[in-house]
Design an enzyme around this catalytic site. Structure first.
Site, mmCIF file in Angstrom:
data_model
loop_
_atom_site.group_PDB
_atom_site.id
_atom_site.type_symbol
_atom_site.label_atom_id
_atom_site.label_comp_id
_atom_site.label_asym_id
_atom_site.label_seq_id
_atom_site.Cartn_x
_atom_site.Cartn_y
_atom_site.Cartn_z
ATOM 1 N N GLU A 263 68.076 45.266 98.216
ATOM 2 C CA GLU A 263 67.496 43.955 98.451
ATOM 3 C C GLU A 263 65.681 44.557 99.290
ATOM 4 O O GLU A 263 65.841 44.969 100.106
ATOM 5 C CB GLU A 263 68.215 43.161 99.682
ATOM 6 N N CYS A 297 61.979 39.852 105.668
ATOM 7 C CA CYS A 297 61.573 39.641 103.758
ATOM 8 C C CYS A 297 61.595 38.528 102.554
ATOM 9 O O CYS A 297 61.686 38.067 101.403
ATOM 10 C CB CYS A 297 63.109 40.599 103.230
#
Length: 526
Positions: A263, A297
């Site tokens: 990720e 994020c």
């Protein structure tokens, strides 16, 4: 047009300073003792912990212990494994103040944003503990020949999983070890040094719940020193961090055909359609852009607004952001906390200065606030950011967002997709059906409607991850567990096999098989 954000000076930590006994218990789980490193709080610079540093030899030893423990762990019934994680869920809630203190002191984030971490970690633990027994149970599958072929799908643990977690959400992202362990694996975990205690806290609680200590090994060190050893010894790698680091890990893992879940970065867009409720959108945008001082994020860094409502949105958004309090009191208050390091502060400063020099206008914020704490930076809104500015395409990862108008939904979608990233996005509209249609055209792993990130982030039953340069694989949902196992097909053939029988020639047997395939389609057996 700008004005100073409300300041709330970081309160003296007093009783909230970490007790040495707790720190000692936490750091006991780290492999290595030849060297140490001292961490400090971004809130006021006080010393937090002295952490052992791991060498490549320490990492090798951690893998040896993990492999020995994993062989026994894989034999434990899944329901029995899951019981430990149900206990962990309760312990994290019972000891929440302890966990929130650690997260705040290490990251500098506000207590509300630390609570987000705790809630995500608790939620994901409960989700996987409840569902692992069913998801990992052997399943019947359709065989090659009806009735004659019996097929079962089973699952084997990968073995030892390397988990590498970052500093921005150290508690919630550490919980990626939960599905790995539930699936029967052991874990060698490298948390970021700055926030290692936040990662070690759930490990300590899980050991209290009864997990054998060798199943979750922790190593701490610079990636340049121990990174290769972590990848070379792994049976699977789970990494959350930058795209550049993710690519390096994938390249290294490819040499041994080791699977990865990555990720990575994002430059996440938010689209405000003409019919959006502007007041509600502004409120949601503030949290979507500035949670954890933008160090998330999936947080929003680009906002595109229909030109008809653009002036109203910018005025309302700017006013709301300018009114945000700055500070990280050790209690529940609304506001924006500190950046976690000087490196992040330097990046934010550089991106804003470069954009302003290229012609961007500052609507709110735009300044560091050392009067509050060493790494505080005002929540910042910019307009007229040119495509030549670094902030236009590069991930800032701080409390900065750009706002720009669009003239059609097609243009809005094109702007949203004009990035190498594809992690998260948001669409705001009173017409949810219309918003879903727009959302489906955006190249991002998660898209939220009338919310910045939390709706998809907290949807534990649905996969979360990135498209394009934002990563490989998914967290959460069925995929978040099954990525840690190897599926196995065990098929048994009964009565008749695949060779000619009853005196048929090869040609007659072939004719029989082809007719059988046609019949199975007609009868919808296949």
């Amino acid at each position: 047009m700008t004005e100073t954000s409300t300041a709330t000076a970081a309160q003296p930590l007093g009783e909230k300073a970490l007790a040495s006994a707790l720190t000692d218990r936490l750091t006991r789980g780290v492999t290595g003792a030849a060297a140490t490193v001292t961490t400090t709080s971004p809130l006021d610079g006080r010393t937090l912990a002295t952490l052992p540093q791991s060498t490549p030899a320490d990492v090798e030893a951690a893998f040896d212990r993990a492999r020995a423990a994993q062989r026994e762990w894989a034999r434990v019934p899944v329901k029995q494994r899951a019981a430990l994680f149900l206990k962990l869920h309760d312990l994290m809630l019972d000891r929440q103040s302890e966990g929130l203190d650690i997260v705040q002191l290490e990251t500098g984030k506000s207590r509300m944003h630390a609570l987000e971490e705790l809630m995500d970690g608790v939620g994901s633990t409960l989700y996987f503990a409840r569902r692992a027994p069913r998801l990992l149970a052997p399943k019947r599958r359709a065989g090659a020949l009806p009735l004659l072929t019996q097929t079962r799908e089973g699952y084997h643990p990968k073995g030892v999983v390397t988990t590498i977690t970052p500093w921005n959400y150290p508690l919630s992202l550490t919980m990626d070890v939960v599905p790995a362990l539930l699936a029967g694996n052991a874990v060698v975990h490298k948390p970021d040094t700055q926030t290692a205690l936040s990662s070690l806290w759930p490990r300590m609680l899980l050991l209290e719940a009864g997990l054998p200590a060798d199943l979750w090994q922790v190593v701490i060190g610079d990636p340049a020193d121990i990174g290769d050893t972590l990848i070379d010894n792994a049976d699977f790698v789970c990494f959350t961090g930058s795209t550049a680091a993710g690519k390096a890990i994938a390249t290294r893992a490819a040499a041994t055909l080791t699977g990865c879940s990555l990720e990575l970065g994002g430059k996440n867009p938010m689209l405000v359609l003409r019919d959006a409720d502007i007041d509600a959108t502004v409120t949601a945008a503030v949290r979507g852009c500035f949670a954890n001082a933008g160090q998330l994020c999936v947080s929003i860094e680009r906002v595109y607004v229909d030109r008809e409502v653009y002036p109203r949105f910018v005025e309302a958004f700017g006013a709301k952001v300018r009114a945000l309090p700055l500070g990280a009191a050790m209690e529940f208050t609304d506001g924006v906390g500190s950046l976690t390091s000087g490196k992040q502060l330097d990046r934010v400063r550089a991106h804003v200065a470069d954009a302003v020099a290229a012609g961007a206008q500052v609507v709110a914020g735009g300044k560091a606030r050392p009067d509050i704490g060493p790494y505080f930076y005002e929540p910042t809104v910019l307009t007229d950011v040119p495509s030549s500015a670094k902030l236009y395409r590069e991930e800032t990862f701080g409390p900065v967002v750009s706002v720009a108008p669009f003239d059609s939904e097609d243009e809005a979608v094109e702007l949203a997709n004009d990035t190498e990233y594809g992690l998260n996005a948001a669409v705001f509209s009173k017409d949810v059906k219309r918003a879903r249609t727009v959302a489906a055209r955006i190249q991002a792993g998660t898209v939220n409607i009338n919310e910045g990130y939390a709706a998809s982030y907290a949807a534990q039953d649905a996969p979360m991850g990135g498209m394009k340069q934002s990563g490989l694989g998914r967290r959460h949902g069925t995929a978040g567990l099954l990525k840690y196992v190897e599926p196995q097909n065990i098929s048994a053939q009964h009565v008749l096999g695949f060779d000619p029988a009853f005196g048929r020639t090869a040609a007659q047997h072939a004719d029989f098989l082809l007719k059988a395939m046609k019949a199975m389609k007609v009868l919808r057996i296949r």
